[in-house]
Scaffold this active site. Sequence first.
Site, PDB file in Angstrom:
ATOM      1  N   CYS A  68      41.871  35.146  63.364  1.00 21.08           N
ATOM      2  CA  CYS A  68      42.636  36.169  64.060  1.00 21.08           C
ATOM      3  C   CYS A  68      44.037  36.394  63.510  1.00 21.08           C
ATOM      4  O   CYS A  68      44.670  37.373  63.841  1.00 21.08           O
ATOM      5  CB  CYS A  68      42.736  35.809  65.536  1.00 21.08           C
ATOM      6  SG  CYS A  68      41.106  35.628  66.262  1.00 21.08           S
ATOM      7  N   GLN A  88      30.449  27.420  44.364  1.00 19.14           N
ATOM      8  CA  GLN A  88      30.384  26.257  45.252  1.00 19.14           C
ATOM      9  C   GLN A  88      29.053  25.517  45.136  1.00 19.14           C
ATOM     10  O   GLN A  88      28.941  24.371  45.570  1.00 19.14           O
ATOM     11  CB  GLN A  88      30.637  26.682  46.710  1.00 19.14           C
ATOM     12  CG  GLN A  88      32.033  27.192  46.966  1.00 19.14           C
ATOM     13  CD  GLN A  88      33.114  26.103  46.838  1.00 19.14           C
ATOM     14  OE1 GLN A  88      32.838  24.911  46.778  1.00 19.14           O
ATOM     15  NE2 GLN A  88      34.375  26.533  46.794  1.00 19.14           N
ATOM     16  N   THR A 100      42.121  33.745  22.735  1.00 16.18           N
ATOM     17  CA  THR A 100      41.679  32.499  22.090  1.00 16.18           C
ATOM     18  C   THR A 100      41.036  31.576  23.114  1.00 16.18           C
ATOM     19  O   THR A 100      41.592  31.336  24.179  1.00 16.18           O
ATOM     20  CB  THR A 100      42.897  31.797  21.438  1.00 16.18           C
ATOM     21  OG1 THR A 100      43.558  32.752  20.617  1.00 16.18           O
ATOM     22  CG2 THR A 100      42.469  30.604  20.603  1.00 16.18           C
ATOM     23  N   HIS A 108      36.749  23.911  37.941  1.00 13.79           N
ATOM     24  CA  HIS A 108      37.499  22.956  38.777  1.00 13.79           C
ATOM     25  C   HIS A 108      36.847  22.686  40.127  1.00 13.79           C
ATOM     26  O   HIS A 108      37.334  21.878  40.903  1.00 13.79           O
ATOM     27  CB  HIS A 108      38.955  23.411  38.943  1.00 13.79           C
ATOM     28  CG  HIS A 108      39.173  24.575  39.858  1.00 13.79           C
ATOM     29  ND1 HIS A 108      39.729  24.444  41.104  1.00 13.79           N
ATOM     30  CD2 HIS A 108      38.936  25.896  39.701  1.00 13.79           C
ATOM     31  CE1 HIS A 108      39.843  25.641  41.669  1.00 13.79           C
ATOM     32  NE2 HIS A 108      39.360  26.540  40.842  1.00 13.79           N
ATOM     33  N   THR A 143      37.255  33.735  39.323  1.00 11.09           N
ATOM     34  CA  THR A 143      37.864  35.007  39.715  1.00 11.09           C
ATOM     35  C   THR A 143      37.876  35.966  38.522  1.00 11.09           C
ATOM     36  O   THR A 143      37.512  37.148  38.660  1.00 11.09           O
ATOM     37  CB  THR A 143      39.309  34.786  40.227  1.00 11.09           C
ATOM     38  OG1 THR A 143      39.263  33.820  41.276  1.00 11.09           O
ATOM     39  CG2 THR A 143      39.919  36.063  40.753  1.00 11.09           C
ATOM     40  N   SER A 196      32.867  28.131  38.228  1.00 14.60           N
ATOM     41  CA  SER A 196      34.249  27.703  38.023  1.00 14.60           C
ATOM     42  C   SER A 196      34.319  26.195  37.773  1.00 14.60           C
ATOM     43  O   SER A 196      33.804  25.418  38.579  1.00 14.60           O
ATOM     44  CB  SER A 196      35.049  28.050  39.287  1.00 14.60           C
ATOM     45  OG  SER A 196      36.310  27.430  39.268  1.00 14.60           O
ATOM     46  N   ASN A 240      31.833  29.111  50.522  1.00 12.02           N
ATOM     47  CA  ASN A 240      32.975  28.214  50.364  1.00 12.02           C
ATOM     48  C   ASN A 240      33.536  27.762  51.698  1.00 12.02           C
ATOM     49  O   ASN A 240      34.170  26.719  51.796  1.00 12.02           O
ATOM     50  CB  ASN A 240      34.074  28.889  49.540  1.00 12.02           C
ATOM     51  CG  ASN A 240      34.432  30.269  50.031  1.00 12.02           C
ATOM     52  OD1 ASN A 240      33.578  31.161  50.064  1.00 12.02           O
ATOM     53  ND2 ASN A 240      35.674  30.465  50.438  1.00 12.02           N
TER      54      ASN A 240
END
Length: 386
Positions: free
Chosen positions: A323, A179, A235, A200, A71, A198, A151
Site C-alpha cells: 500500500c 530466481q 568488451t 549474482h 535487467t 543473473s 522473486n
Amino acid sequence: MTYLDHNATTPLHPAAREAWLEAAEHLWHNPSGLYAAATRARSLLDRCRERLADLLGVTDPGRIVFTSGATAACNLLARELGRTAPANAVAIISPIEHPAVHESFLAAFPGAVVEADCDSDGVVGSAAIDAALAGVAGRPVACVSVMAAGNESGVLQPWPDIAWLCRDRGIPFHTDASQWIGKLPATSLGVCPWVTGSGHKFGGPRGVGFLVVPADCPLRGDRGGPQEGGRHAGTENLPAIAGLVAALQARESGLADVAGRGATLRDEMIVALRDALPAAVVVSAGAERLWNTLAVLVPGADSRKLVAALDRAGIAASTGSACSAGAASAARIVAAIGSRFGGPCAARAGLVRLSAGPETTSAEWREAARVLADAAAARPPRITLG
Ligand code: PLP
C-alpha cells in the site's frame, strides 16, 4: 549475522571466486584481440558459453548472449521484440513479473501490454494464457512472458506447459529464470526460445547475466561494437562470466539434496511461525514454491518495523508494502492476489520476505519466526499528554 535475503543477492561462491581470480589475473586480455594472449581469453569465453549452454540444456551455444545482468537482458529482449513486431502487436506478461520485465515491456509495447490472470496463489496457468490470447484475438502476439519462479513469494510457474502452448501457437515465449536458476535444475530451460538469468542470484559475481535467444535470431543489440556476435556491444567481462559459470556448475551438483533439505526447514519454520503468530499469512501457500523463499503477511503490522526488528536481532530480510507509495513493484504478488486478503490494500498488512541459502540452518529459521512473532505482538509505547 543470519542472512535471509538470498533472493536479493548471494555471497560469492568459492568456485566463482576462484574462476574470477584466475581469469582476472591470467586471462585479462581483450577476447577480441588477435595475439596469443587474447586468443586464450577468447577460448575461455567460448568454453564458458558452451558450459553454460550445457547447464541450461541449450544445444547451440550461439544462442547465449552474455550481458551485464538480468535487467540488461530483459531490456535487450523487449527492445528486440518491440523492434521486430508488427505495429499492432501486443505482449502478454504475468501480473507478478519483476520490473526488469514489466517495465521493459511497457516501454517496448506502449499501451499494448496485457497482464494474464493468476489464481489466488499467484500461479499463471496455461488456461490463463489461453484466456489472455483469446482476449487479444485478431492481433499479433509478439511475446508471452512468464517468470519461472517468483522473486517475492517464490511461487513456481508452469513454464514448461506455457512454453509448449506458445510453441504450438507459433508465439515467442520468454521466461525470466533469475530466481529459478541455481535453486532448481536448470537443464530444461533450453526448451524456451527466450530465457534471462543473473549471476549474482546463485553465487556468481554481480553485473553479469545472460539472454538466451532463439537459434539464428538476428538480435540487434546496443550499438558500438561487434561483441557477442554483434548482439551486445562492449568488451566482455570475462572474469565475471567465468565466475557465473563456475557458480552455476557448483550449485547444480547436489541440488536435489539442497532443495529437499531446504523445503523441510522452510516448512518447519512455517509451523513454528503459525504456532507463535496464528494471524500470519504465507503468500502463495497453496502453490509449489522455491524451497528457500517464504513471504509472510502480518495483518496490521508495518513491513519496515518488522524488518527493523529482524535486523536488530541480527537477521537480514527484506520488505515489500502493498500500500505504500513507490513500493508497488516490491509487492506485485500481493497486488495480484490481493482479493484473497480483502482487496489489494484493505488488509494493510506488513510483508516480509525471508529467503534462505543452501547453508541456512533450522535454528536460524526458527529464530526468525520467534523474532517476527515478538515484533508483531509488540505495541507502540503509549503517549500520555499533560
Ligand atoms: N528478475 C528477477 C526475477 C529478479 O529477482 C531480479 C533481481 O532482483 C532481476 C530480474 C534483475 O537481476 P539483475 O540484478 O541481474 O539485473
